[in-house]
Scaffold this active site. Sequence first.
Site, mmCIF file in Angstrom:
data_model
loop_
_atom_site.group_PDB
_atom_site.id
_atom_site.type_symbol
_atom_site.label_atom_id
_atom_site.label_comp_id
_atom_site.label_asym_id
_atom_site.label_seq_id
_atom_site.Cartn_x
_atom_site.Cartn_y
_atom_site.Cartn_z
ATOM 1 N N SER A 1 30.173 26.944 -6.279
ATOM 2 C CA SER A 1 31.035 25.868 -6.754
ATOM 3 C C SER A 1 30.494 25.118 -7.968
ATOM 4 O O SER A 1 30.297 23.899 -7.943
ATOM 5 C CB SER A 1 31.364 24.880 -5.628
ATOM 6 O OG SER A 1 32.552 24.224 -5.990
ATOM 7 N N ALA B 1 29.445 32.239 -8.761
ATOM 8 C CA ALA B 1 28.670 32.917 -7.710
ATOM 9 C C ALA B 1 29.044 32.389 -6.338
ATOM 10 O O ALA B 1 28.382 32.672 -5.348
ATOM 11 C CB ALA B 1 27.171 32.731 -7.954
ATOM 12 N N GLY B 2 30.086 31.573 -6.283
ATOM 13 C CA GLY B 2 30.507 31.026 -5.004
ATOM 14 C C GLY B 2 29.756 29.754 -4.639
ATOM 15 O O GLY B 2 29.842 29.282 -3.509
ATOM 16 N N ASP C 1 34.440 21.362 -1.654
ATOM 17 C CA ASP C 1 33.458 21.507 -2.731
ATOM 18 C C ASP C 1 33.080 20.153 -3.321
ATOM 19 O O ASP C 1 31.907 19.843 -3.524
ATOM 20 C CB ASP C 1 34.012 22.411 -3.842
ATOM 21 C CG ASP C 1 34.368 23.791 -3.335
ATOM 22 O OD1 ASP C 1 34.062 24.094 -2.163
ATOM 23 O OD2 ASP C 1 34.966 24.563 -4.109
ATOM 24 N N TYR D 1 44.529 36.649 0.342
ATOM 25 C CA TYR D 1 44.348 35.237 0.668
ATOM 26 C C TYR D 1 45.664 34.638 1.182
ATOM 27 O O TYR D 1 45.711 33.996 2.227
ATOM 28 C CB TYR D 1 43.868 34.483 -0.574
ATOM 29 C CG TYR D 1 43.370 33.094 -0.283
ATOM 30 C CD1 TYR D 1 42.016 32.859 -0.055
ATOM 31 C CD2 TYR D 1 44.239 32.017 -0.237
ATOM 32 C CE1 TYR D 1 41.544 31.595 0.214
ATOM 33 C CE2 TYR D 1 43.782 30.740 0.038
ATOM 34 C CZ TYR D 1 42.437 30.538 0.253
ATOM 35 O OH TYR D 1 41.975 29.272 0.529
ATOM 36 N N GLU E 1 41.156 19.472 -10.528
ATOM 37 C CA GLU E 1 41.101 20.943 -10.442
ATOM 38 C C GLU E 1 42.474 21.501 -10.062
ATOM 39 O O GLU E 1 42.930 22.500 -10.622
ATOM 40 C CB GLU E 1 40.027 21.384 -9.437
ATOM 41 C CG GLU E 1 39.860 22.907 -9.392
ATOM 42 C CD GLU E 1 38.500 23.380 -8.886
ATOM 43 O OE1 GLU E 1 37.541 22.584 -8.856
ATOM 44 O OE2 GLU E 1 38.395 24.578 -8.532
ATOM 45 N N HIS F 1 37.737 29.406 6.166
ATOM 46 C CA HIS F 1 39.204 29.345 6.060
ATOM 47 C C HIS F 1 39.834 28.309 7.004
ATOM 48 O O HIS F 1 40.990 28.434 7.375
ATOM 49 C CB HIS F 1 39.836 30.727 6.327
ATOM 50 C CG HIS F 1 39.679 31.681 5.179
ATOM 51 N ND1 HIS F 1 40.675 31.960 4.282
ATOM 52 C CD2 HIS F 1 38.609 32.409 4.775
ATOM 53 C CE1 HIS F 1 40.252 32.836 3.381
ATOM 54 N NE2 HIS F 1 38.985 33.125 3.652
ATOM 55 N N THR F 2 39.041 27.328 7.403
ATOM 56 C CA THR F 2 39.596 26.305 8.305
ATOM 57 C C THR F 2 40.348 25.222 7.536
ATOM 58 O O THR F 2 41.158 24.509 8.128
ATOM 59 C CB THR F 2 38.481 25.629 9.123
ATOM 60 O OG1 THR F 2 37.475 25.181 8.213
ATOM 61 C CG2 THR F 2 37.867 26.577 10.143
HETATM 62 P P1 ADP Z 1 32.553 28.563 -9.009
HETATM 63 O O1 ADP Z 1 32.615 29.445 -7.799
HETATM 64 O O2 ADP Z 1 31.192 28.581 -9.614
HETATM 65 O O3 ADP Z 1 33.080 27.199 -8.762
HETATM 66 P P2 ADP Z 1 34.866 28.692 -10.663
HETATM 67 O O4 ADP Z 1 35.546 29.817 -11.325
HETATM 68 O O5 ADP Z 1 35.614 27.878 -9.687
HETATM 69 O O6 ADP Z 1 33.520 29.264 -10.061
HETATM 70 O O7 ADP Z 1 34.370 27.665 -11.771
HETATM 71 C C1 ADP Z 1 33.678 28.119 -12.892
HETATM 72 C C2 ADP Z 1 34.110 27.299 -14.100
HETATM 73 O O8 ADP Z 1 33.460 26.011 -14.086
HETATM 74 C C3 ADP Z 1 33.708 27.932 -15.390
HETATM 75 O O9 ADP Z 1 34.661 28.874 -15.825
HETATM 76 C C4 ADP Z 1 33.644 26.727 -16.310
HETATM 77 O O10 ADP Z 1 34.939 26.358 -16.721
HETATM 78 C C5 ADP Z 1 33.113 25.636 -15.406
HETATM 79 N N1 ADP Z 1 31.666 25.570 -15.497
HETATM 80 C C6 ADP Z 1 30.781 25.890 -14.541
HETATM 81 N N2 ADP Z 1 29.500 25.713 -14.972
HETATM 82 C C7 ADP Z 1 29.598 25.271 -16.241
HETATM 83 C C8 ADP Z 1 28.647 24.901 -17.254
HETATM 84 N N3 ADP Z 1 27.337 24.957 -17.049
HETATM 85 N N4 ADP Z 1 29.134 24.494 -18.441
HETATM 86 C C9 ADP Z 1 30.450 24.430 -18.659
HETATM 87 N N5 ADP Z 1 31.386 24.775 -17.777
HETATM 88 C C10 ADP Z 1 30.983 25.182 -16.570
HETATM 89 MG MG MG Z 2 35.087 26.774 -8.024
#
Ligand code: ADP
Ligand code: MG
Length: 359
Positions: free
Chosen positions: A107, A104-105, A153, A202, A141, A18-19
């Site tokens: 990114s 899964a965090g 990220d 948050y 994003e 959180h920095t």
């Molecule tokens: P994360 O923590 O993994 O970044 P997010 O919710 O920020 O989770 O991002 C996930 C999003 O990124 C998915 O909903 C999708 O839109 C996109 N994404 C991630 N991996 C893929 C993939 N293999 N194919 C298509 N889109 C993907």
């Molecule tokens: Mg993300």
Amino acid sequence: MQSASSFAPGRVELLGNHTDYNGGVVLSAAINLGISARGRARADEKIRLTSEGLSGVVNGDLETLAPNDSWADYPLGVAKVLHDTGFPVAGFEANFSSNLPLGAGLSSSAAIEVSMAVLLTRLFNFEVPPIDLARLCRKAENEYVGVSCGLLDQVSSIFGKKDHAIFLDCRAETVETFPFPPGVGLLVVHSGVKHALSGGEYNERRDQCFEAAEILGVPALRDATSEQLAAAVMPALVKRRAAHIIGENERVFQAVEHLKDHDAVAFGKLMRESHRSSMENFENSTPELDALVEISCAQEGVYGARLTGGGFGGAIVALVSLSLIDNIAKTVEAEYFERTGHNGKAYQCLIGDGALVHE
Ligand code: ADP
Ligand code: MG
């Protein structure tokens, strides 16, 4: 027409929790899991995207692109931002394949953005300074997908370097890398409990950090020291929140020194301190994350562990000896299930190269 490919890794936050919105510093690493993109340029302005494992073809047109709540918003946003910034992006077709778990965090969002951006530089033969590429992906994003995220990220996915930690100064937007001692890897263990960063917690933490900075009379908590905080008068809760951020910044700078000394043990100790501060000061941990950190730290070959990312659920990261990682992963999963009844998922990661190193 020209064809090309790219690969962009996921990332793990190692220290500096959180920095980012406090003008601070953070250490991360790119991992050897990520998203590959392969594609070809077209003679018109049309875009056609597919992703293995996800159904459907997404069609677009560069001139009329608009977000529509699909996975493709991330790569389409990147294409649009690059195009609108003046880079020579025209129509193209691309397919993504991934070994990075979604949400899964790790990114996956930055990985798909960066894999798209690098693919486009190769399809249309243009160059973007790496830090600008990170900024443009973040802009996609933030503005196209509509998710507010910091720069970490995208920076990690671009600047990652095999067996190195990435240091980002969020205020100056400068990046450096520092090598780990040989033989260390990262174990990321998802708690199986979804993180709900969008929740009020948050924003509440953000506000408390800004309040503390105001009371301390500094532009951001980045500018305050632990000594200043100790001497200041403010509500106890706000003080604890500030202690976490100020402590995290200090731990990042200390960790850099430990890396220069090739000292993984001291680095791991800072990770454990970071987690303790999350538990006691910032209160962004959960009983599941605490259990994972405790179980991990009790294993032979684990230097340290802490929650990674926003907290309030999600995953932990452990710095581990690579020769023991397999056993550590199995034991942590088993003991975690025994203790909490949750199925944790361990990802064994090498510290990998960023997107620009992969041809
Ligand atoms: P994360 O923590 O993994 O970044 P997010 O919710 O920020 O989770 O991002 C996930 C999003 O990124 C998915 O909903 C999708 O839109 C996109 N994404 C991630 N991996 C893929 C993939 N293999 N194919 C298509 N889109 C993907
Ligand atoms: Mg993300």
